[in-house]
Design a protein around this motif. Structure first.
Motif, PDB file in Angstrom:
ATOM      1  N   LEU A   1       0.858  -1.332   0.036  1.00 28.72           N
ATOM      2  CA  LEU A   1      -0.146   0.066   0.090  1.00 28.72           C
ATOM      3  C   LEU A   1       0.638   1.025  -0.283  1.00 28.72           C
ATOM      4  CD1 LEU A   1      -2.575  -0.943   2.721  1.00 28.72           C
ATOM      5  CD2 LEU A   1      -2.931  -0.271   0.190  1.00 28.72           C
ATOM      6  N   GLY A   2       2.302   1.288   0.020  1.00 30.21           N
ATOM      7  CA  GLY A   2       3.089   2.111   0.092  1.00 30.21           C
ATOM      8  C   GLY A   2       3.238   2.817   1.227  1.00 30.21           C
ATOM      9  N   PHE A   3       2.250   2.276   2.449  1.00 30.92           N
ATOM     10  CA  PHE A   3       2.810   3.043   3.327  1.00 30.92           C
ATOM     11  C   PHE A   3       4.460   2.226   4.880  1.00 30.92           C
ATOM     12  CE2 PHE A   3      -2.018   3.487   3.894  1.00 30.92           C
ATOM     13  CZ  PHE A   3      -1.654   4.600   3.498  1.00 30.92           C
ATOM     14  N   ALA A   4       4.542   1.587   3.835  1.00 28.77           N
ATOM     15  CA  ALA A   4       6.544   0.429   4.357  1.00 28.77           C
ATOM     16  C   ALA A   4       7.107   0.547   3.274  1.00 28.77           C
ATOM     17  CB  ALA A   4       6.450   0.028   5.161  1.00 28.77           C
ATOM     18  N   GLU A   5       8.837   0.671   3.011  1.00 24.11           N
ATOM     19  CA  GLU A   5       9.342  -0.272   2.074  1.00 24.11           C
ATOM     20  C   GLU A   5      10.245  -1.325   3.282  1.00 24.11           C
ATOM     21  OE1 GLU A   5      11.273   3.741   0.896  1.00 24.11           O
ATOM     22  OE2 GLU A   5      12.161   3.573   2.550  1.00 24.11           O
ATOM     23  N   THR A   6      11.392  -1.727   1.859  1.00 26.54           N
ATOM     24  CA  THR A   6      11.547  -3.102   2.580  1.00 26.54           C
ATOM     25  C   THR A   6      13.242  -2.726   1.922  1.00 26.54           C
ATOM     26  OG1 THR A   6      12.245  -5.232   3.816  1.00 26.54           O
ATOM     27  CG2 THR A   6      10.848  -4.842   2.421  1.00 26.54           C
ATOM     28  N   ASP A   7      14.249  -3.423   2.330  1.00 24.79           N
ATOM     29  CA  ASP A   7      15.288  -3.724   1.582  1.00 24.79           C
ATOM     30  C   ASP A   7      15.721  -5.456   1.351  1.00 24.79           C
ATOM     31  OD1 ASP A   7      15.930  -4.505   3.697  1.00 24.79           O
ATOM     32  OD2 ASP A   7      18.268  -3.212   4.187  1.00 24.79           O
ATOM     33  N   GLY A   8      14.376  -6.324   1.797  1.00 26.93           N
ATOM     34  CA  GLY A   8      14.278  -7.253   2.251  1.00 26.93           C
ATOM     35  C   GLY A   8      14.666  -8.237   3.488  1.00 26.93           C
ATOM     36  N   LYS A   9      15.479  -6.694   4.899  1.00 23.79           N
ATOM     37  CA  LYS A   9      15.260  -6.965   6.172  1.00 23.79           C
ATOM     38  C   LYS A   9      15.379  -6.287   7.261  1.00 23.79           C
ATOM     39  CE  LYS A   9      19.825  -8.069   9.023  1.00 23.79           C
ATOM     40  NZ  LYS A   9      20.697  -8.595   9.113  1.00 23.79           N
ATOM     41  N   LEU A  10      15.126  -4.911   6.607  1.00 18.04           N
ATOM     42  CA  LEU A  10      14.835  -4.192   7.633  1.00 18.04           C
ATOM     43  C   LEU A  10      13.542  -2.987   6.644  1.00 18.04           C
ATOM     44  CD1 LEU A  10      18.279  -2.559   8.290  1.00 18.04           C
ATOM     45  CD2 LEU A  10      16.654  -4.553  10.254  1.00 18.04           C
ATOM     46  N   PHE A  11      12.684  -2.772   7.515  1.00 18.05           N
ATOM     47  CA  PHE A  11      11.536  -2.306   7.505  1.00 18.05           C
ATOM     48  C   PHE A  11      11.235  -1.025   7.906  1.00 18.05           C
ATOM     49  CE2 PHE A  11       9.892  -6.684   6.715  1.00 18.05           C
ATOM     50  CZ  PHE A  11       9.309  -6.705   5.808  1.00 18.05           C
ATOM     51  N   ARG A  12      10.733   0.073   6.770  1.00 19.35           N
ATOM     52  CA  ARG A  12      10.633   1.670   7.569  1.00 19.35           C
ATOM     53  C   ARG A  12       9.151   2.421   7.222  1.00 19.35           C
ATOM     54  NH1 ARG A  12      14.312   0.716   3.391  1.00 19.35           N
ATOM     55  NH2 ARG A  12      16.224   0.669   4.640  1.00 19.35           N
ATOM     56  N   LEU A  13       9.670   3.049   8.131  1.00 23.13           N
ATOM     57  CA  LEU A  13       7.080   3.708   7.066  1.00 23.13           C
ATOM     58  C   LEU A  13       8.213   4.267   6.415  1.00 23.13           C
ATOM     59  CD1 LEU A  13       5.979   4.235  10.658  1.00 23.13           C
ATOM     60  CD2 LEU A  13       5.804   2.411   9.024  1.00 23.13           C
ATOM     61  N   THR A  14       7.270   4.984   5.198  1.00 22.75           N
ATOM     62  CA  THR A  14       7.278   6.038   4.422  1.00 22.75           C
ATOM     63  C   THR A  14       6.862   7.465   4.490  1.00 22.75           C
ATOM     64  OG1 THR A  14       4.973   4.899   3.106  1.00 22.75           O
ATOM     65  CG2 THR A  14       7.290   3.851   2.447  1.00 22.75           C
ATOM     66  N   PRO A  15       6.969   8.150   3.782  1.00 22.61           N
ATOM     67  CA  PRO A  15       5.940   9.428   4.321  1.00 22.61           C
ATOM     68  C   PRO A  15       4.604   9.495   3.842  1.00 22.61           C
ATOM     69  CG  PRO A  15       8.123  10.292   2.861  1.00 22.61           C
ATOM     70  CD  PRO A  15       8.030   8.507   3.050  1.00 22.61           C
ATOM     71  N   ARG A  16       4.282   8.467   3.496  1.00 25.87           N
ATOM     72  CA  ARG A  16       2.841   8.417   3.222  1.00 25.87           C
ATOM     73  C   ARG A  16       2.484   8.153   4.082  1.00 25.87           C
ATOM     74  NH1 ARG A  16      -0.211   4.546  -1.493  1.00 25.87           N
ATOM     75  NH2 ARG A  16       0.603   6.215  -2.750  1.00 25.87           N
ATOM     76  N   VAL A  17       2.742   8.053   5.147  1.00 20.45           N
ATOM     77  CA  VAL A  17       1.895   7.402   6.600  1.00 20.45           C
ATOM     78  C   VAL A  17       1.822   8.909   7.436  1.00 20.45           C
ATOM     79  CG1 VAL A  17       2.504   6.864   9.028  1.00 20.45           C
ATOM     80  CG2 VAL A  17       3.041   5.516   7.439  1.00 20.45           C
TER      81      VAL A  17
END
Length: 266
Positions: free
Chosen positions: A68-84
């Motif tokens: 949905l674009g609220f988070a992103e990942t490099d395959g190991k770590l997750f982080r929120l995106t500005p869409r939040v």
């Protein structure tokens, strides 16, 4: 799909909320809230530990947030995106109080050359809904969306002072005060006295209890019917002024602004 067992807290919440309570949404919001200033990037295991849910449930939630674009990942770590931020934006845009307060807070900040904020009580924390600051001053403790434990802040004590004695007793009974700085009051009897003082005085001043080197003073913002709906705050670095200076110079300005705004809040 196998049913996920509920924790005791989740079961109690579901029992209170009734059959219309949507657990999947509640868990998704908990996953979003597991990220903060100190936990900007988290692994799947980190999130599962934070929200106390099975890894499989957390994996599906994180996958959904990524899609949905609220988070992103490099395959190991997750982080929120500005869409939040659209979630907070929906509140701010739909809340007429924020639209009334922002110009007033901007004006006061420019007049006194200091950080000014408005916050509301949310559970055991206060949450900033309006903020203005001179461009050269960037305090950590006064930004829109920032959460501060109510017990330690002048904003929180002003809002807690509006509770009746039973509500205040319940608040103090459930919290576990902890030191944010060396000056943070954590003794519950002293906290009770500080909140009662805010009730009697009509304002609260916290001196470096949330952040070292930062003082703040707050008053309640009331509607025309007398109900407290938020708190107004001015915060400065300690070298800028003493507590007594804040009482003499800033408190009258806060009270004047609160009185002015009360006429606009029905």
């Amino acid at each position: 799909m196998p049913r996920i067992s509920r924790s005791e807290a989740e079961q109690n919440q579901a029992d209170r909320a009734g059959p219309e309570f949507l657990e999947a949404l509640a868990r998704g919001l908990r996953v979003i809230q597991s990220f903060d200033r100190d936990r900007r990037q988290l692994s799947l295991s980190d999130v599962a530990k934070q929200v106390d849910l099975p890894r499989a449930s957390v994996r599906r939630t994180l996958h959904t947030l990524v899609q949905l674009g609220f988070a992103e990942t490099d395959g190991k770590l997750f982080r929120l995106t500005p869409r939040v931020l659209t979630l907070a934006g929906a509140y701010l845009l739909s809340n007429p109080i924020a639209s009334i307060l922002q110009p007033a807070i901007d004006r006061l900040s420019a007049e006194i050359n200091a950080s000014c904020s408005t916050a509301v009580l949310d559970g055991d924390d206060v949450v900033m809904i309006v903020h203005a600051s001179p461009s050269r001053i960037l305090p950590l403790s006064a930004q829109v969306g920032f959460r501060i434990p109510a017990f330690a802040s002048s904003l929180g004590r002003v809002l807690l002072a509006d509770l009746d004695d039973a509500g205040l007793d319940a608040f103090l009974a459930r919290i576990q005060p902890h030191k944010l700085t060396e000056q943070t009051i954590v003794d519950k009897k002293q906290l009770w006295q500080a909140i009662l003082k805010a009730r009697a005085d009509g304002y609260s001043l916290a001196d470096q209890e949330v952040e070292v080197g930062f003082r703040s003073i707050s008053v309640a913002l009331k509607r025309l019917d007398g109900r407290t709906i938020a708190a107004l705050n001015i915060g400065i670095h300690t070298e800028r002024g003493t507590p007594e200076m804040m009482r003499q110079t800033f408190l009258p300005k806060l009270r004047s602004l609160a009185s002015e705004l009360q006429q606009q809040l029905i």
